[in-house]
Write a protein that holds these residues in place. Structure first.
Motif, mmCIF file in Angstrom:
data_model
loop_
_atom_site.group_PDB
_atom_site.id
_atom_site.type_symbol
_atom_site.label_atom_id
_atom_site.label_comp_id
_atom_site.label_asym_id
_atom_site.label_seq_id
_atom_site.Cartn_x
_atom_site.Cartn_y
_atom_site.Cartn_z
ATOM 1 N N GLU A 188 0.828 -1.210 0.000
ATOM 2 C CA GLU A 188 0.000 0.000 0.000
ATOM 3 C C GLU A 188 0.859 1.255 0.000
ATOM 4 O OE1 GLU A 188 -4.057 -1.538 2.263
ATOM 5 O OE2 GLU A 188 -2.855 0.065 3.171
ATOM 6 N N GLU A 189 1.861 1.263 0.892
ATOM 7 C CA GLU A 189 2.703 2.450 0.977
ATOM 8 C C GLU A 189 3.529 2.624 -0.297
ATOM 9 O OE1 GLU A 189 5.330 2.806 4.369
ATOM 10 O OE2 GLU A 189 6.275 4.602 3.546
ATOM 11 N N LEU A 190 4.070 1.542 -0.801
ATOM 12 C CA LEU A 190 4.915 1.622 -2.003
ATOM 13 C C LEU A 190 4.099 2.109 -3.202
ATOM 14 C CD1 LEU A 190 6.870 -1.700 -1.403
ATOM 15 C CD2 LEU A 190 7.851 0.616 -1.322
ATOM 16 N N CYS A 191 2.889 1.593 -3.322
ATOM 17 C CA CYS A 191 2.018 1.977 -4.434
ATOM 18 C C CYS A 191 1.681 3.473 -4.358
ATOM 19 C CB CYS A 191 0.751 1.128 -4.369
ATOM 20 S SG CYS A 191 -0.070 0.967 -5.942
ATOM 21 N N ARG A 192 1.380 3.919 -3.156
ATOM 22 C CA ARG A 192 1.059 5.330 -2.943
ATOM 23 C C ARG A 192 2.250 6.214 -3.281
ATOM 24 N NH1 ARG A 192 1.846 7.931 1.498
ATOM 25 N NH2 ARG A 192 2.046 6.098 2.849
ATOM 26 N N LEU A 193 3.440 5.812 -2.840
ATOM 27 C CA LEU A 193 4.633 6.621 -3.088
ATOM 28 C C LEU A 193 4.985 6.659 -4.577
ATOM 29 C CD1 LEU A 193 6.873 5.509 -0.058
ATOM 30 C CD2 LEU A 193 5.880 7.784 -0.428
ATOM 31 N N VAL A 194 4.843 5.526 -5.249
ATOM 32 C CA VAL A 194 5.179 5.496 -6.681
ATOM 33 C C VAL A 194 4.171 6.322 -7.475
ATOM 34 C CG1 VAL A 194 5.297 4.028 -8.735
ATOM 35 C CG2 VAL A 194 6.423 3.313 -6.628
ATOM 36 N N SER A 195 2.885 6.128 -7.166
ATOM 37 C CA SER A 195 1.881 6.814 -7.981
ATOM 38 C C SER A 195 1.891 8.321 -7.732
ATOM 39 C CB SER A 195 0.485 6.224 -7.724
ATOM 40 O OG SER A 195 0.167 6.307 -6.367
ATOM 41 N N SER A 196 2.402 8.740 -6.578
ATOM 42 C CA SER A 196 2.486 10.179 -6.313
ATOM 43 C C SER A 196 3.852 10.748 -6.702
ATOM 44 C CB SER A 196 2.209 10.453 -4.831
ATOM 45 O OG SER A 196 3.204 9.851 -4.032
ATOM 46 N N GLY A 197 4.687 9.935 -7.295
ATOM 47 C CA GLY A 197 5.983 10.418 -7.772
ATOM 48 C C GLY A 197 7.039 10.581 -6.694
ATOM 49 N N LYS A 198 6.746 10.093 -5.495
ATOM 50 C CA LYS A 198 7.706 10.261 -4.397
ATOM 51 C C LYS A 198 8.719 9.119 -4.306
ATOM 52 C CE LYS A 198 4.707 13.099 -1.533
ATOM 53 N NZ LYS A 198 3.611 13.011 -0.569
ATOM 54 N N LEU A 199 8.477 8.083 -5.072
ATOM 55 C CA LEU A 199 9.430 6.967 -5.097
ATOM 56 C C LEU A 199 9.805 6.741 -6.549
ATOM 57 C CD1 LEU A 199 10.710 4.826 -3.143
ATOM 58 C CD2 LEU A 199 8.842 3.309 -3.799
ATOM 59 N N LYS A 200 11.060 7.022 -6.856
ATOM 60 C CA LYS A 200 11.511 6.904 -8.243
ATOM 61 C C LYS A 200 12.129 5.536 -8.478
ATOM 62 C CE LYS A 200 12.182 11.839 -8.644
ATOM 63 N NZ LYS A 200 13.141 12.945 -8.605
ATOM 64 N N PHE A 201 12.040 5.094 -9.718
ATOM 65 C CA PHE A 201 12.681 3.816 -10.036
ATOM 66 C C PHE A 201 13.186 3.853 -11.467
ATOM 67 C CE2 PHE A 201 9.344 1.863 -12.663
ATOM 68 C CZ PHE A 201 8.238 2.657 -12.337
ATOM 69 N N ARG A 202 14.091 2.953 -11.736
ATOM 70 C CA ARG A 202 14.726 2.889 -13.038
ATOM 71 C C ARG A 202 14.805 1.425 -13.429
ATOM 72 N NH1 ARG A 202 19.412 6.182 -15.559
ATOM 73 N NH2 ARG A 202 20.131 4.678 -17.100
ATOM 74 N N GLU A 203 14.606 1.154 -14.705
ATOM 75 C CA GLU A 203 14.598 -0.228 -15.169
ATOM 76 C C GLU A 203 15.650 -0.439 -16.258
ATOM 77 O OE1 GLU A 203 9.820 -1.005 -14.411
ATOM 78 O OE2 GLU A 203 10.491 -0.311 -16.394
ATOM 79 N N SER A 204 16.273 -1.611 -16.231
ATOM 80 C CA SER A 204 17.138 -2.085 -17.325
ATOM 81 C C SER A 204 16.333 -3.151 -18.051
ATOM 82 C CB SER A 204 18.391 -2.748 -16.764
ATOM 83 O OG SER A 204 19.453 -1.865 -16.647
ATOM 84 N N ILE A 205 15.978 -2.893 -19.281
ATOM 85 C CA ILE A 205 15.094 -3.834 -19.975
ATOM 86 C C ILE A 205 15.790 -4.430 -21.191
ATOM 87 C CG2 ILE A 205 12.897 -4.083 -21.201
ATOM 88 C CD1 ILE A 205 11.792 -1.840 -19.454
ATOM 89 N N VAL A 206 15.832 -5.746 -21.258
ATOM 90 C CA VAL A 206 16.262 -6.413 -22.490
ATOM 91 C C VAL A 206 15.018 -6.994 -23.149
ATOM 92 C CG1 VAL A 206 18.588 -6.912 -21.685
ATOM 93 C CG2 VAL A 206 16.775 -8.600 -21.339
ATOM 94 N N HIS A 207 15.086 -7.154 -24.459
ATOM 95 C CA HIS A 207 13.904 -7.573 -25.207
ATOM 96 C C HIS A 207 14.071 -8.989 -25.739
ATOM 97 C CE1 HIS A 207 11.934 -3.563 -25.267
ATOM 98 N NE2 HIS A 207 13.180 -3.179 -25.033
ATOM 99 N N GLY A 208 13.123 -9.835 -25.383
ATOM 100 C CA GLY A 208 13.109 -11.194 -25.905
ATOM 101 C C GLY A 208 13.615 -12.210 -24.892
ATOM 102 N N LEU A 209 12.874 -13.290 -24.770
ATOM 103 C CA LEU A 209 13.213 -14.324 -23.788
ATOM 104 C C LEU A 209 14.635 -14.839 -23.967
ATOM 105 C CD1 LEU A 209 12.135 -16.195 -21.495
ATOM 106 C CD2 LEU A 209 11.597 -17.852 -23.292
#
Lengths: 331, 331
Positions: free
Chosen positions: A286-307
């Protein structure tokens, strides 16, 4: 509808470091669903360091992965076909279908997720297991307090980035440790940590001392090894250490702890924990969802494409080549 | 009244192992008391492993002992002369007068003790700091429960013998570790531990495994070093370790912990503690006094006679040559 599911199987165990030859890409026909079953098209596969432990045939906090089976792992995807009450095509779901393009399960295997407030992929990262691990470590294991100083290792990673940001919201001084100037700049600039030490910089113990002149009350450890040794030297009397990961050791030999005498000299408390065994996931999410959706918790992803890229990306993750949460996009 | 007080001073710091040359016997005249002062004839001097840390000039949980001063330490004795309200000649008192035959202090430096229920010397052992350390470790740090298995190292010593007996009273299975068959026989025969492993026997890890086939929930650590390594391997998931001492390291180099990865693999909690910082001494002393006076808590003392024997007895204590609580009888 496609007729084939592609999967990555574990076909051998590493004798030392894990390698591409431990995995094999495999194709299997998609078969009709039975009553009660649901078929999911996996959109993202989560890659996590703990998976390396599963590749070994020895006990740890992650049970060994059987050979010849699909590598286990968390996935998010979309229901394609359902013969179970409560699920219809188009539902977004979180599951543990592992390294494959499709998964078949029953209602108990799936959790519906809402991607209107946070992106689907975040349920594998800051609003998923890694985020909850950070939350549990900060709140339940370390029980940090405002004005304390916290060190977080693997600070730009899926767990560390959340741990540090949660602690900042609680009023702590937070010092990250990560590899390379680019990640350090991200940790202080984007994530808002007070300082960040580059463990590849060649003078980690000194840099850590400079960043924490008065010592530290708490350490969120994701790596173990020589970083743990260096942080131990910075711990204040009655300091607490939460051991959430030990990436430095996953792909090699055990690394001894150089100075365990500090545990007594400084009356430290060191506790290893596994997020799956912790209670209170609902509060955390609940807290994490609230923080992310309000922009208070930032995150970054490394994405590769394809299994087919999953094994290489996973091996890179063990070497710290990712930058943020490592994902495989499967669609 | 004698005119001279004999003292043992710390005159140099060990470069490696402590030696007799670090100490010097010294004589100083007894001077008349000032108003508010009390003179005590020390009957027993306590020798404790932590004193070795005081001989070093580096921070630890025991503050460095200044050079040229009387070695610090707990004493029990009898008031010879008092110019303070509340104390009269003949009172039995506990104090921290250190390695000397007489001590002078004010009322705040002394605690009257009752030797009608337990012997005077016991206030330096099982009804004193070592006993309270055992009590705090068992009750507060480990929070042991009936039917758990506890390992105690230095099991025949002042702290370990009490820790194990308290745990037996609480319904645990208790396995001791000590050096030599004679001490092992005492630990199982007299103290009532369920088993005891001889760390000098040449097969400690195997013997420990044989004594704890199902693993252990808790470890009361007085020694650190390779014994800690061996016990770590026996810890069950969610096991707890209370670090009360690290005798194996006091008189030499730091000994690395071989496999810190077990902290995460088994989600262990390891906590160092210092008895002086723990709250609840009154409860602890009440229970210990009751158990000793009713014969339910047994203890054994190694007594040398004469202050001049203190350095040699202390060095022997660091090598495990004592058998039970090490004391120096001064009268």
């Amino acid at each position: 509808m496609p007729s084939v599911n592609r999967q990555v199987l574990l076909v051998s165990r590493p004798t030392k470091s894990a390698g591409l030859d431990n995995f094999r890409l495999f194709e299997t026909p998609l078969v009709p669903l039975q009553q009660g079953q649901i078929r999911v098209r996996n959109h993202y596969l989560s890659l996590d360091p703990y998976m390396r432990l599963r590749m070994n045939d020895c006990p740890s906090y992650a049970a060994p992965q059987p050979l010849g089976q699909v590598m286990l792992g968390a996935t998010v995807g979309v229901v394609e076909e359902s013969r179970a009450a409560g699920f219809v095509a188009g539902d977004k779901v979180l599951a543990t279908f592992g390294w494959q393009e499709y998964g078949v399960g029953t209602a108990g295997d799936l959790r519906k997720v809402d991607d209107s407030c946070v992106p689907l992929s975040a349920y594998l990262g800051c609003v998923g297991m890694p985020g909850v691990a950070a939350w549990m470590g900060v709140h339940r294991i370390l029980q940090v307090k405002a004005n304390e100083t916290l060190i977080v290792s693997a600070a730009s990673g899926a767990v560390g980035s959340v741990a540090g940001q949660l602690a900042k919201h609680l009023g702590l001084c937070v010092v990250g440790i990560t590899g390379g100037p680019q990640k350090c700049a991200y940790v202080t600039g984007e994530l808002g940590f007070d300082a960040c030490v580059d463990y590849k910089g060649g003078s980690m113990p000194n840099d850590l001392e400079a960043a924490t002149p008065a010592g530290v009350e708490a350490y969120f450890d994701n790596v173990g090894g020589e970083v743990l040794d260096a942080v131990m030297a910075r711990m204040k009397v009655f300091g607490r250490i939460a051991v959430c990961g030990r990436v430095a050791e996953y792909d090699g030999a055990n690394i001894p702890l150089k100075n365990p005498g500090l545990i007594l000299d400084r009356r430290l408390k060191i506790e290893g924990f596994g997020v799956m065994e912790q209670k209170g996931w609902r509060d955390a999410l609940e807290e994490l969802c609230r923080l992310v959706s309000s922009g208070k918790l930032k995150f970054r992803e490394s994405i590769v494409h394809g299994l087919e890229k999953a094994p290489e990306a996973f091996l890179g993750l063990l070497k710290g080549r990712n930058f943020g949460k490592q994902l495989v996009k499967l669609t």
